[in-house]
Design an enzyme around this catalytic site. Sequence first.
Site, short mmCIF file in Angstrom:
data_model
loop_
_atom_site.label_atom_id
_atom_site.label_comp_id
_atom_site.label_asym_id
_atom_site.label_seq_id
_atom_site.Cartn_x
_atom_site.Cartn_y
_atom_site.Cartn_z
CE LYS A 13 -31.59 -28.00 66.12
NZ LYS A 13 -31.27 -26.80 65.34
CE LYS A 20 -28.33 -19.35 65.38
NZ LYS A 20 -28.29 -20.24 66.55
CE LYS A 22 -24.34 -23.72 77.56
NZ LYS A 22 -25.42 -22.81 77.88
#
Length: 339
Positions: free
Chosen positions: A206, A209, A118
Amino acid sequence: MNKTPTILTGLRVNSEITLGNFLGALLPMVRLANAHSQTSHINIFVPDLHSIISEIDGELQQNLFTSLKYFLAAGLKVNNHVHFYRQSYVPAHSELNWILNCTATMGELNRMTQYKDKSEGKDGVNVGIFDYPVLMAADILLYDAEYIPVGEDQFQHLELTRRLATRFNYKYGEIFVLPKEPKDQAKFMNVENGIRIRDLQNPEKKMSKSTHAANSKIMISDDPAAARKKIMSATTDSVGKISFDTFNQPGISNLLQIESLVTDTPLQDVISTWSGETHYGDLKQKVGESVATLLTDFQRKLTAISDQEILDLLTEGEKYANQVANSKLLQVQKALHLR
Ligand code: ATP
Ligand code: MG
């Protein structure tokens, strides 16, 4: 120690979830909670202090209510062992975070791959991103929680929690209960067969969202008829015969998997019903039907749950959480001669 064990789950606030999130994360958690809530405390908490690490979302309050409603609409049975609470309503989390900060080392936190991912190549990375594994350790250790259903991406943080607790106990006495090792967590949660619902248009990926194409994913708030249409237009293959073969027939296999989870039927049974059939349309029809029924039922339950009902649960849960957490914090403070 012979007391009621605690299972703890932190719930990322998501106002929108996919059928994949529902079948792969929410439903397994609800089933786990229902199976254990007679004999264990089930702590379901909203890590609101974790969520401000990245962006401050003006919808945070509304979204966290929605997320908690999802648990109930998905079938969570509430009894006096099930506790809903918000992290920031239990100040002991932040207190213990600071205390554990004085135990953890920079080197340890620098090694966290989540932090590396991150922060890599970014300027002005906030201290929260660096330190949040220590807050997570506090979240766990305050409640003597042994089982924390988390994904593999959190295993490193779980190991850190165990290490910090061990170090503290060594210096100050047996204050913290160690959460189980990741491999035992996985066994307990039965995640060896962790499932991944596939993207309807590109079944080699996969379902996510964040995928833009609306036909690729089914959202739990989708109109049931529209969801059925998405299933009807799902990508399949040119084999021409149904079999469960995730390599050569990922789309068909995905439909069989969805049917099994949505109807709560063992996958093997669904496979034997459909194996060898040649009309893909019939399978799509059936799966579309099942998904539409699931959505209708879920959405009906969801709208029946009021904000007040959630607020009542939070009020009760936060009272419980503060009691447990403050008593653990006091032990820690006494050990450090802060009290
Ligand atoms: P994003 O695209 O933003 O990463 P996502 O759909 O992958 O969203 P996450 O918020 O990353 O969702 O994950 C929420 C939970 O849902 C996690 O426990 C994750 O393992 C699970 N999950 C995500 N996608 C799937 C999927 N396709 N099938 C089963 N479980 C899933
Ligand atoms: Mg994801």
